[in-house]
Design a protein around this motif. Structure first.
Motif, PDB file in Angstrom:
ATOM      1  N   ARG A 271      17.556 -25.648  -0.133  1.00 28.78           N
ATOM      2  CA  ARG A 271      16.454 -27.206   0.325  1.00 28.78           C
ATOM      3  C   ARG A 271      17.682 -27.167   1.744  1.00 28.78           C
ATOM      4  O   ARG A 271      18.876 -27.324   1.748  1.00 28.78           O
ATOM      5  CB  ARG A 271      17.200 -28.123  -0.694  1.00 28.78           C
ATOM      6  N   GLN A 272      17.147 -27.920   2.754  1.00 26.95           N
ATOM      7  CA  GLN A 272      17.874 -28.508   4.102  1.00 26.95           C
ATOM      8  C   GLN A 272      19.069 -29.261   3.621  1.00 26.95           C
ATOM      9  O   GLN A 272      18.388 -29.728   2.332  1.00 26.95           O
ATOM     10  CB  GLN A 272      16.803 -28.906   5.057  1.00 26.95           C
ATOM     11  N   PRO A 273      19.866 -29.757   4.089  1.00 29.04           N
ATOM     12  CA  PRO A 273      20.460 -28.658   5.548  1.00 29.04           C
ATOM     13  C   PRO A 273      20.656 -27.471   4.968  1.00 29.04           C
ATOM     14  O   PRO A 273      21.227 -27.111   6.224  1.00 29.04           O
ATOM     15  CB  PRO A 273      22.082 -29.889   6.140  1.00 29.04           C
ATOM     16  N   ARG A 274      20.659 -26.596   3.640  1.00 32.01           N
ATOM     17  CA  ARG A 274      20.789 -25.600   4.363  1.00 32.01           C
ATOM     18  C   ARG A 274      19.658 -25.007   4.618  1.00 32.01           C
ATOM     19  O   ARG A 274      18.661 -25.340   4.523  1.00 32.01           O
ATOM     20  CB  ARG A 274      21.030 -24.679   2.560  1.00 32.01           C
ATOM     21  N   LEU A 275      20.615 -23.642   5.312  1.00 30.32           N
ATOM     22  CA  LEU A 275      18.820 -22.714   5.798  1.00 30.32           C
ATOM     23  C   LEU A 275      19.033 -21.078   5.485  1.00 30.32           C
ATOM     24  O   LEU A 275      20.449 -20.735   5.337  1.00 30.32           O
ATOM     25  CB  LEU A 275      19.292 -22.947   7.146  1.00 30.32           C
ATOM     26  N   GLU A 276      17.695 -20.696   5.353  1.00 29.11           N
ATOM     27  CA  GLU A 276      18.298 -18.981   4.767  1.00 29.11           C
ATOM     28  C   GLU A 276      18.868 -18.409   6.028  1.00 29.11           C
ATOM     29  O   GLU A 276      18.832 -18.646   6.878  1.00 29.11           O
ATOM     30  CB  GLU A 276      16.887 -18.588   4.369  1.00 29.11           C
ATOM     31  N   LEU A 277      19.485 -17.146   5.700  1.00 29.91           N
ATOM     32  CA  LEU A 277      20.380 -16.320   6.073  1.00 29.91           C
ATOM     33  C   LEU A 277      19.732 -15.711   7.387  1.00 29.91           C
ATOM     34  O   LEU A 277      18.635 -14.847   6.504  1.00 29.91           O
ATOM     35  CB  LEU A 277      21.949 -15.740   5.462  1.00 29.91           C
ATOM     36  N   VAL A 278      19.906 -15.691   8.483  1.00 27.02           N
ATOM     37  CA  VAL A 278      19.543 -14.997   9.442  1.00 27.02           C
ATOM     38  C   VAL A 278      20.821 -13.837  10.286  1.00 27.02           C
ATOM     39  O   VAL A 278      21.986 -13.990  10.131  1.00 27.02           O
ATOM     40  CB  VAL A 278      18.961 -15.759  10.457  1.00 27.02           C
ATOM     41  N   GLY A 279      20.051 -12.988  10.957  1.00 26.02           N
ATOM     42  CA  GLY A 279      20.789 -12.701  12.155  1.00 26.02           C
ATOM     43  C   GLY A 279      21.979 -11.674  11.632  1.00 26.02           C
ATOM     44  O   GLY A 279      21.664 -10.721  10.392  1.00 26.02           O
ATOM     45  N   GLU A 280      23.115 -11.980  11.577  1.00 26.87           N
ATOM     46  CA  GLU A 280      24.074 -10.804  11.217  1.00 26.87           C
ATOM     47  C   GLU A 280      24.686 -11.048   9.841  1.00 26.87           C
ATOM     48  O   GLU A 280      25.637 -10.751   8.911  1.00 26.87           O
ATOM     49  CB  GLU A 280      25.474 -10.562  12.027  1.00 26.87           C
ATOM     50  N   GLU A 281      24.481 -12.413   9.408  1.00 26.33           N
ATOM     51  CA  GLU A 281      25.209 -12.751   8.261  1.00 26.33           C
ATOM     52  C   GLU A 281      23.939 -12.230   6.628  1.00 26.33           C
ATOM     53  O   GLU A 281      24.121 -11.723   6.045  1.00 26.33           O
ATOM     54  CB  GLU A 281      24.689 -14.353   8.322  1.00 26.33           C
ATOM     55  N   GLU A 282      22.860 -12.156   7.661  1.00 24.86           N
ATOM     56  CA  GLU A 282      21.622 -12.123   6.570  1.00 24.86           C
ATOM     57  C   GLU A 282      22.023 -10.206   6.025  1.00 24.86           C
ATOM     58  O   GLU A 282      21.929  -9.573   5.556  1.00 24.86           O
ATOM     59  CB  GLU A 282      20.053 -12.215   6.876  1.00 24.86           C
ATOM     60  N   LYS A 283      22.443  -8.936   7.553  1.00 28.45           N
ATOM     61  CA  LYS A 283      22.170  -8.351   7.291  1.00 28.45           C
ATOM     62  C   LYS A 283      23.040  -7.656   6.338  1.00 28.45           C
ATOM     63  O   LYS A 283      23.607  -6.997   5.548  1.00 28.45           O
ATOM     64  CB  LYS A 283      22.391  -7.285   8.927  1.00 28.45           C
ATOM     65  N   ALA A 284      24.812  -8.677   6.666  1.00 28.06           N
ATOM     66  CA  ALA A 284      26.371  -8.011   6.616  1.00 28.06           C
ATOM     67  C   ALA A 284      25.739  -8.313   4.456  1.00 28.06           C
ATOM     68  O   ALA A 284      26.191  -7.496   3.210  1.00 28.06           O
ATOM     69  CB  ALA A 284      26.785  -9.485   5.858  1.00 28.06           C
ATOM     70  N   VAL A 285      24.867  -9.733   4.083  1.00 30.38           N
ATOM     71  CA  VAL A 285      24.454  -9.468   2.531  1.00 30.38           C
ATOM     72  C   VAL A 285      23.518  -8.601   1.797  1.00 30.38           C
ATOM     73  O   VAL A 285      24.110  -8.142   0.768  1.00 30.38           O
ATOM     74  CB  VAL A 285      24.484 -10.987   2.285  1.00 30.38           C
ATOM     75  N   ARG A 286      22.787  -8.058   2.614  1.00 31.44           N
ATOM     76  CA  ARG A 286      21.819  -6.855   2.439  1.00 31.44           C
ATOM     77  C   ARG A 286      21.784  -5.795   2.482  1.00 31.44           C
ATOM     78  O   ARG A 286      22.322  -4.575   1.311  1.00 31.44           O
ATOM     79  CB  ARG A 286      20.690  -6.863   3.100  1.00 31.44           C
ATOM     80  N   ALA A 287      23.607  -5.711   3.103  1.00 29.80           N
ATOM     81  CA  ALA A 287      24.315  -4.014   3.006  1.00 29.80           C
ATOM     82  C   ALA A 287      24.742  -4.086   1.545  1.00 29.80           C
ATOM     83  O   ALA A 287      25.044  -2.812   1.334  1.00 29.80           O
ATOM     84  CB  ALA A 287      24.766  -4.092   4.093  1.00 29.80           C
ATOM     85  N   ILE A 288      25.612  -4.804   1.787  1.00 32.19           N
ATOM     86  CA  ILE A 288      26.001  -5.074   0.171  1.00 32.19           C
ATOM     87  C   ILE A 288      26.121  -5.193  -0.956  1.00 32.19           C
ATOM     88  O   ILE A 288      25.767  -4.179  -2.300  1.00 32.19           O
ATOM     89  CB  ILE A 288      27.294  -6.735  -0.062  1.00 32.19           C
ATOM     90  N   VAL A 289      23.992  -5.852  -1.067  1.00 29.28           N
ATOM     91  CA  VAL A 289      23.492  -5.788  -2.144  1.00 29.28           C
ATOM     92  C   VAL A 289      23.126  -4.224  -2.119  1.00 29.28           C
ATOM     93  O   VAL A 289      22.522  -3.612  -3.383  1.00 29.28           O
ATOM     94  CB  VAL A 289      23.174  -7.132  -2.073  1.00 29.28           C
ATOM     95  N   GLU A 290      22.328  -3.340  -1.215  1.00 22.42           N
ATOM     96  CA  GLU A 290      21.344  -2.611  -1.330  1.00 22.42           C
ATOM     97  C   GLU A 290      22.529  -1.767  -2.311  1.00 22.42           C
ATOM     98  O   GLU A 290      22.480  -0.675  -2.682  1.00 22.42           O
ATOM     99  CB  GLU A 290      20.823  -2.544   0.058  1.00 22.42           C
ATOM    100  N   ALA A 291      23.625  -1.519  -1.444  1.00 24.57           N
ATOM    101  CA  ALA A 291      24.766  -0.839  -1.313  1.00 24.57           C
ATOM    102  C   ALA A 291      25.163  -0.540  -3.394  1.00 24.57           C
ATOM    103  O   ALA A 291      25.077  -0.296  -3.954  1.00 24.57           O
ATOM    104  CB  ALA A 291      26.368  -0.513  -1.031  1.00 24.57           C
ATOM    105  N   GLY A 292      25.132  -1.925  -3.867  1.00 19.40           N
ATOM    106  CA  GLY A 292      25.481  -1.791  -5.207  1.00 19.40           C
ATOM    107  C   GLY A 292      24.311  -1.874  -6.029  1.00 19.40           C
ATOM    108  O   GLY A 292      24.358  -1.005  -7.297  1.00 19.40           O
ATOM    109  N   LEU A 293      23.086  -1.704  -5.297  1.00 22.05           N
ATOM    110  CA  LEU A 293      22.200  -1.109  -6.017  1.00 22.05           C
ATOM    111  C   LEU A 293      21.665   0.047  -6.377  1.00 22.05           C
ATOM    112  O   LEU A 293      21.989   1.141  -7.154  1.00 22.05           O
ATOM    113  CB  LEU A 293      20.851  -2.223  -5.411  1.00 22.05           C
ATOM    114  N   LYS A 294      22.465   0.891  -5.359  1.00 19.50           N
ATOM    115  CA  LYS A 294      22.414   2.222  -5.159  1.00 19.50           C
ATOM    116  C   LYS A 294      23.296   2.701  -6.766  1.00 19.50           C
ATOM    117  O   LYS A 294      22.931   3.837  -6.520  1.00 19.50           O
ATOM    118  CB  LYS A 294      22.174   2.604  -3.281  1.00 19.50           C
ATOM    119  N   ALA A 295      24.517   2.442  -6.012  1.00 21.51           N
ATOM    120  CA  ALA A 295      25.700   2.684  -7.093  1.00 21.51           C
ATOM    121  C   ALA A 295      25.704   1.967  -8.179  1.00 21.51           C
ATOM    122  O   ALA A 295      26.630   1.931  -9.214  1.00 21.51           O
ATOM    123  CB  ALA A 295      26.949   2.300  -6.291  1.00 21.51           C
ATOM    124  N   ARG A 296      24.423   0.924  -8.599  1.00 21.97           N
ATOM    125  CA  ARG A 296      24.685   0.534 -10.270  1.00 21.97           C
ATOM    126  C   ARG A 296      24.426   1.744 -11.077  1.00 21.97           C
ATOM    127  O   ARG A 296      24.361   2.573 -11.733  1.00 21.97           O
ATOM    128  CB  ARG A 296      22.977  -0.475  -9.932  1.00 21.97           C
TER     129      ARG A 296
END
Length: 304
Positions: A271-296
Motif C-alpha cells: 500500500r502506498q506510499p510504499r511501491l513494489e520493487l523495480v529495477g536493480e532492487e527487484e533483481k537483487a531480491v529475486r536472486a537471493i530468493v531464487e538461490a535460496g529455493l535452489k539450495a533449500r
C-alpha cells in the motif's frame, strides 16, 4: 500455546492486498492456514511487516477477525497496537478483546518520541483497556524509543505485560534483561538474522518475518535449538541467512512480500506510499530468493 504463553514461532504476517491496494481477507485466511500448516505457534497480525501504518482501525479488526476465524482455536491470534495516540491504542485494544483476539503486541505511540515516563504511561493505559496479555515491542532502531531494562523493571508490577519482543539488534540486551529480571518476562527475538544467537542466549520465541515465506524451515530451526541440536540448527540457519537479511531496512515489507510471491505465488502488492520493487532492487531480491529455493534444505533429514 496457553494464554499468556508466547513461546515458539510467531509469524508477523504480511497484509495481503488486491491490485487496487485493498485488504484481501480471503488471502489473509489462506495465509493463516499456510502458516498453521507449517507448524507455527501463533499468528501476529498488523505489525510493521503487516503495514500497520497504512491500515485503519476497522481494517485491523477485520484482518484480526479473519485470522481468528481461520485459526479456529488451533493457535492464538495476536493483534499489534501501533497507533499515533494512546487513546487510539487503548480503543483498539478494547475492540480487539471483544472480537476474540488472544493477545496484543504493543508499540510506543507512533510519531512522537516520548520520554521514559510517557512511554510507561502509554503502556499502562493500553493495558488497562483490556484483559489481554501484552508483548512489549522494543525496536529503538526503527522507532527511536528504547524500552530499557530499568523501564521493564518499573513496568513489572503490571501482570498483563508478559513478554518482550527484543529488537534492539544487540544480543547483549538479552543477557542484561535476564540478569536483571530473571524470568519475569518471556523474551522473544524480533530480528531475523540474529534469531539463532538470541534463542541460544535465552529467548523462548521468535517473532519472525521470513517465516511468512518459509515456515517449515523457521519452525525446524526453533525445534532443533529446543532439543539442543545446535550444529543441525546452524546448517539450516546459515542457508537461511541471506534470506533473513531481507528483514532489514525501510523496504523490508516490499522485499518480504516479493519473497513470498516468488516462493508461494502470493500477491506482492503493497500500500502506498510504499511501491513494489523495480529495477536493480527487484533483481537483487529475486536472486537471493531464487538461490535460496535452489539450495533449500531437505528437512526430512532432521526427523522432526
Amino acid at each position: 500455546m496457553q494464554k499468556s504463553d508466547f513461546r515458539g514461532i510467531l509469524p508477523a504476517i504480511t497484509t495481503k492486498m488486491t491490485a487496487d491496494q485493498q485488504v484481501d481477507l480471503a488471502a489473509v485466511r489462506a495465509d493463516v492456514a499456510f502458516q498453521i500448516d507449517g507448524g507455527v505457534d501463533g499468528i501476529i497480525a498488523c505489525g510493521s511487516l503487516g503495514e500497520a501504518s497504512t491500515l485503519s482501525a476497522a481494517e485491523k479488526l477485520s484482518i484480526a477477525k479473519a485470522a481468528i476465524e481461520e485459526a479456529a482455536g488451533r493457535v492464538p491470534v495476536i493483534l499489534t497496537i501501533a497507533e499515533d495516540s494512546t487513546a487510539a491504542g487503548a480503543a483498539l485494544a478494547a475492540e480487539a478483546e471483544k472480537i476474540g483476539v488472544e493477545g496484543l503486541m504493543v508499540l510506543p505511540a507512533m510519531r512522537y518520541l516520548a520520554d521514559d515516563r510517557e512511554v510507561i504511561t502509554h503502556y499502562r493505559t493500553v493495558a488497562a483497556a483490556s484483559g489481554l496479555p501484552i508483548i512489549v515491542y522494543n525496536n529503538p532502531i526503527a522507532y527511536g524509543i528504547d524500552i530499557s531494562v530499568e523501564m521493564l523493571r518499573e513496568m513489572a508490577d503490571e501482570p498483563k505485560f508478559v513478554a518482550v519482543k527484543e529488537s534492539t539488534g544487540d544480543t547483549r540486551r538479552i543477557n542484561e534483561t535476564l540478569n536483571a529480571l530473571g524470568d519475569r518476562y518471556q523474551l522473544l527475538t524480533g530480528v531475523d538474522d540474529l534469531a539463532l544467537e538470541s534463542l541460544i542466549l535465552g529467548c523462548v520465541g521468535w517473532i519472525a518475518g521470513l517465516v511468512v515465506a518459509f515456515p517449515r524451515e523457521t519452525v525446524t530451526i526453533y525445534k532443533l535449538v529446543q532439543q539442543g541440536r545446535i550444529p543441525e540448527a546452524l546448517e539450516i540457519y546459515r542457508w537461511f541467512l541471506p534470506l533473513l537479511h531481507l528483514d532489514i531496512g525501510p523496504k523490508f515489507v516490499q522485499k518480504i512480500k516479493l519473497a513470498e510471491h516468488i516462493a508461494r505465488g502470493t500477491s506482492p502488492v503493497v500500500r502506498q506510499p510504499r511501491l513494489e520493487l523495480v529495477g536493480e532492487e527487484e533483481k537483487a531480491v529475486r536472486a537471493i530468493v531464487e538461490a535460496g529455493l535452489k539450495a533449500r534444505p531437505d528437512l526430512s533429514r532432521y526427523g522432526l
